[in-house]
Scaffold this motif. Structure first.
Motif, PDB file in Angstrom:
ATOM      1  N   ASN A 128      56.801 -15.711  67.606  1.00 49.23           N
ATOM      2  CA  ASN A 128      57.174 -15.009  66.379  1.00 49.23           C
ATOM      3  C   ASN A 128      56.561 -15.627  65.134  1.00 49.23           C
ATOM      4  N   TYR A 129      55.944 -16.799  65.261  1.00 54.08           N
ATOM      5  CA  TYR A 129      55.187 -17.416  64.173  1.00 54.08           C
ATOM      6  C   TYR A 129      53.747 -17.533  64.655  1.00 54.08           C
ATOM      7  N   PRO A 173      68.584 -12.078  52.083  1.00 55.79           N
ATOM      8  CA  PRO A 173      68.545 -11.156  53.223  1.00 55.79           C
ATOM      9  C   PRO A 173      67.574 -11.634  54.303  1.00 55.79           C
ATOM     10  N   GLY A 174      68.094 -11.786  55.520  1.00 54.27           N
ATOM     11  CA  GLY A 174      67.263 -12.250  56.620  1.00 54.27           C
ATOM     12  C   GLY A 174      66.766 -13.665  56.462  1.00 54.27           C
ATOM     13  N   SER A 226      69.468   0.912  63.714  1.00 49.29           N
ATOM     14  CA  SER A 226      68.227   1.124  62.968  1.00 49.29           C
ATOM     15  C   SER A 226      67.843  -0.149  62.230  1.00 49.29           C
ATOM     16  N   ARG A 227      66.568  -0.253  61.913  1.00 47.42           N
ATOM     17  CA  ARG A 227      66.101  -1.425  61.175  1.00 47.42           C
ATOM     18  C   ARG A 227      66.766  -1.501  59.807  1.00 47.42           C
ATOM     19  N   MET A 252      57.873 -15.289  59.782  1.00 46.80           N
ATOM     20  CA  MET A 252      58.136 -14.663  61.075  1.00 46.80           C
ATOM     21  C   MET A 252      57.406 -13.325  61.160  1.00 46.80           C
ATOM     22  N   HIS A 253      56.761 -13.090  62.285  1.00 47.63           N
ATOM     23  CA  HIS A 253      56.033 -11.835  62.497  1.00 47.63           C
ATOM     24  C   HIS A 253      57.001 -10.660  62.573  1.00 47.63           C
ATOM     25  N   TRP A 254      58.084 -10.849  63.344  1.00 42.04           N
ATOM     26  CA  TRP A 254      59.171  -9.873  63.390  1.00 42.04           C
ATOM     27  C   TRP A 254      60.349 -10.477  62.642  1.00 42.04           C
ATOM     28  N   ASP A 255      60.748  -9.877  61.522  1.00 38.87           N
ATOM     29  CA  ASP A 255      61.826 -10.466  60.732  1.00 38.87           C
ATOM     30  C   ASP A 255      63.179 -10.211  61.387  1.00 38.87           C
TER      31      ASP A 255
END
Length: 299
Positions: A86-87, A199-200, A146-147, A223-226
């Motif tokens: 993810n990194y 957030p996140g 949902s995202r 991160m590639h995917w948060d």
């Protein structure tokens, strides 16, 4: 709010930390659930009641943080989902391929230890590695989230050391084995509720030190995917429940990424720190030898 689990007179107790004191919720709010997982499942009103009661607690409910025996904040989650790759700098150092989906595995609860408790180097291999990570704690369950709605399902965040036995991780069919040796991962010291953080957790810095030496340093935003995307993705596979944990992957700087890896050895101390979240500290020790008549070593 900063929630933690600790041992008091041999009993697991839930607390709220204020500075160098911890309020025992079993005294301050005896009608509330007695463990963090159940408290999260009881919903936002229960969390607000816990915070209100803890703020007003008297001296009989307060204990000094120093010397407290921490327990993993959530002892028996329904799921501990581990994610990787993810990194991108970590993907590069491991000479791995960029995928369209994060690496994924599951951890079992007894692979995790609390803050200040020893992480064990197993008998099977000396290739024990550290991986500093952000741990996401689910507060509101659901599936097919949902995202856009994902962060509303997150109760809070904690530090995680996704301890890895690399000799097994290098075997494609045994990645999960390398992540599940007894007492090889750290989790804690507490859960910080999401309302206290960006957030996140984007913009917060994650670092890992071994014996005081900086080994890893990255912004969570790398991160590639948060976090929102990861919660969304995992909810398309699993039904997420309150107290479920999602480990979000590690940045570059792991021992395995070095030409001459410095594997963790007994006496080492690993500290995973996330700005605003806390510092998770774990010493390294050899796993107690149970039997001498078995040849369990891989590498």
């Amino acid at each position: 709010m900063r929630l933690l689990s600790f041992e008091l007179n041999g009993v697991s107790t839930t607390g709220v930390r204020f500075g160098d004191e911890v309020v025992d919720l079993s005294v301050a709010a005896p009608d509330l659930p007695r463990d963090i997982r159940s408290l999260l499942a009881a919903g936002p009103d229960a969390l607000r009641a816990a915070e209100t009661a803890a703020s007003a607690a008297g001296a009989d409910a307060r204990h000094p943080l120093e010397g407290l025996r921490h327990l993993t904040p959530i002892a028996r989650p329904d799921k501990i989902i581990g994610l990787g790759k993810n990194y991108m700098k970590h993907v590069d150092e491991m000479k791995a391929d960029v995928q369209s989906f994060p690496g994924m595995f599951l951890r079992v609860p007894d692979s995790m230890v609390a803050h200040n408790q020893p992480i064990w180097r197993p008998e099977a291999s000396e290739t024990l590695d550290y991986e500093g990570e952000l741990m996401v704690v689910i507060g509101r369950g659901g599936r097919m989230i949902s995202r856009d709605e994902a962060l509303s399902h997150v109760a809070g965040y904690a530090c995680h050391n996704d301890g890895s036995v690399r000799a097994y991780n290098y075997i494609p069919s045994a990645v999960t084995a390398g992540k599940n040796f007894l007492n090889t991962g750290g989790f804690g010291p507490e859960i910080v509720t999401a309302d206290e953080l960006p957030p996140g957790c984007k913009g917060l810095r994650l670092t890992t030190h071994v014996n005081g030496e900086l080994r890893q340093s990255a912004d969570i935003a790398e991160m590639h995917w948060d976090v929102a995307h990861l919660v969304h993705l995992m909810s398309t596979i699993f039904t997420l429940y309150p107290g479920d944990l999602i480990a979000t992957g590690t940045p570059s700087g792991v021992a395995a990424g070095r030409p001459n890896p410095k594997w963790l050895v007994p006496g080492d101390v690993v500290q995973v720190e996330i700005e605003g979240v806390g510092i998770l500290t774990n010493p390294i020790a050899d796993a107690p030898r149970i039997r001498s008549d078995l040849d369990v070593r891989l590498v």
